[in-house]
Write an enzyme that holds these catalytic residues in place. Sequence first.
Site, PDB file in Angstrom:
ATOM      1  CG  MET A  15       8.933   0.110  -2.448  1.00 26.94           C
ATOM      2  SD  MET A  15       9.305  -1.645  -2.259  1.00 26.94           S
ATOM      3  CE  MET A  15       8.086  -2.363  -3.364  1.00 26.94           C
ATOM      4  CG  LEU A  68       5.136   9.352  -8.262  1.00 30.93           C
ATOM      5  CD1 LEU A  68       4.141  10.217  -9.015  1.00 30.93           C
ATOM      6  CD2 LEU A  68       6.536   9.957  -8.319  1.00 30.93           C
ATOM      7  CB  THR A  96      -0.040   2.899  -2.079  1.00 33.29           C
ATOM      8  OG1 THR A  96       0.669   1.680  -2.320  1.00 33.29           O
ATOM      9  CG2 THR A  96      -1.295   2.589  -1.268  1.00 33.29           C
ATOM     10  CE  LYS A 166       0.223  -1.912  -1.365  1.00 31.17           C
ATOM     11  NZ  LYS A 166       1.123  -0.976  -2.032  1.00 31.17           N
ATOM     12  CG  ASN A 170      -0.775  -1.253   1.833  1.00 31.59           C
ATOM     13  OD1 ASN A 170      -0.430  -2.389   1.543  1.00 31.59           O
ATOM     14  ND2 ASN A 170      -0.120  -0.188   1.431  1.00 31.59           N
ATOM     15  CE  LYS A 227       0.970   7.109   0.744  1.00 36.79           C
ATOM     16  NZ  LYS A 227       0.862   5.981  -0.226  1.00 36.79           N
TER      17      LYS A 227
END
Length: 408
Positions: A15, A68, A96, A166, A170, A227
């Site tokens: 990204m 990151l 994120t 976010k 997600n 994660k």
Amino acid sequence: MQKQEKIAFLGLGRMGAPMARRLLAAGHPLTVWNRTPARAEPLVAEGAVLAGSPAGAVRDADVVITMLAGPDALTAVADAVVPELRPGMTWVEMSTVGPDAVRELGARLKDGVGLVDAPVMGSTDRAAEGGLGILAGGDTAGVEQILAHLGTVTRTGPPGSGAALKLVVNTAVIGGVGLVAEALRLAAALGLDGDTAREALAAGPLGGAVARAFADGAHFATDLAVKDLRIATAAARLPVAEAVSAHFRQAAEDPVVARADLARAVPRIVRTVHTAPRTPVNIALDNPVGAPGPANAHYSQVARVEHADGSALLFLSGQIAEGATLAEQTQGVFETIEALLGPHGATLADIISIRTYLTDIAGLDEYGAVRRRFLTGTPPTSMTFEVPRLFRPEAQVEIEVVAAVRPV
């Protein structure tokens, strides 16, 4: 002519690289850093400057942008970068990482250094096109023109709110993909055609999740999905997300799947339809040497079902014994049972279930008096039946038991 802010872009993954390229194409002086320097080579060829360290990248910047892998990576970069920041700079954190990591970062910044948390929605295709959805928390006034090159900004509230929203988005997306995979697993278990089930799901309220589960060209790595769910489930009690996380963690054990888009994990989840996790067992027929032998040489007295942790269940088939009275026969049976259990590391106290057959239920009290001498602890689960006869005519009682063997 409006001044073009100097930008330091840290993190050139799938990204980050197309996002940095958008800013370079817009004319911003761009210094880049990535843990693996080779990833920066295409951008350097297009005019970006490669820094040897995060600190070197931000030293002359007006705006710092981080994209990151997660909170740990952000902390490591902050350790290097924070001492180099000066009043008037703005840090735009677009990874994120969850709201806690954003608040921790904010607490470390010097007075006069701005912080905007602006994680993005969309994959590599939208990053390259400048079509990302940007969830921005904090004061975006100084960086609106920069963010406009990357996508459409939605202001979410104070610092940390963008990261929080976010995480919510997600978790819903990953959960939907996991639910679709489980639904297709169920379809397979019920013998349904997979394509038929998929079409039916796509036509219902899970249509968006089905599309994402089979997306082609998107890239949200499975290990990053794991994660994100780890951060989410640490923030609140989320049983469904915890279950979905287990699916994706198992899929990510394959390094190829871990690095690939989470859609690659879906077939692996579906394929586990006939392989639900079970504790491995080893089953053996094992009559101890020296214990009383069976009346029939072809008759097995003990079946041992052993689990991977060393625990086991012993199934002792119906035992009978000689004796003129019911009491004598009962005593002989319990002595035999004790002799069969011993070599397997168990005692009469380990019996968890007992089933008794009497040829005359009127002898129950006589039988019970003997049994209580042998079974002195907590009574096991038991059932007693009256039967017209046993396979040896003189037998008045037959007993079968199940005993538990603890790991050594």
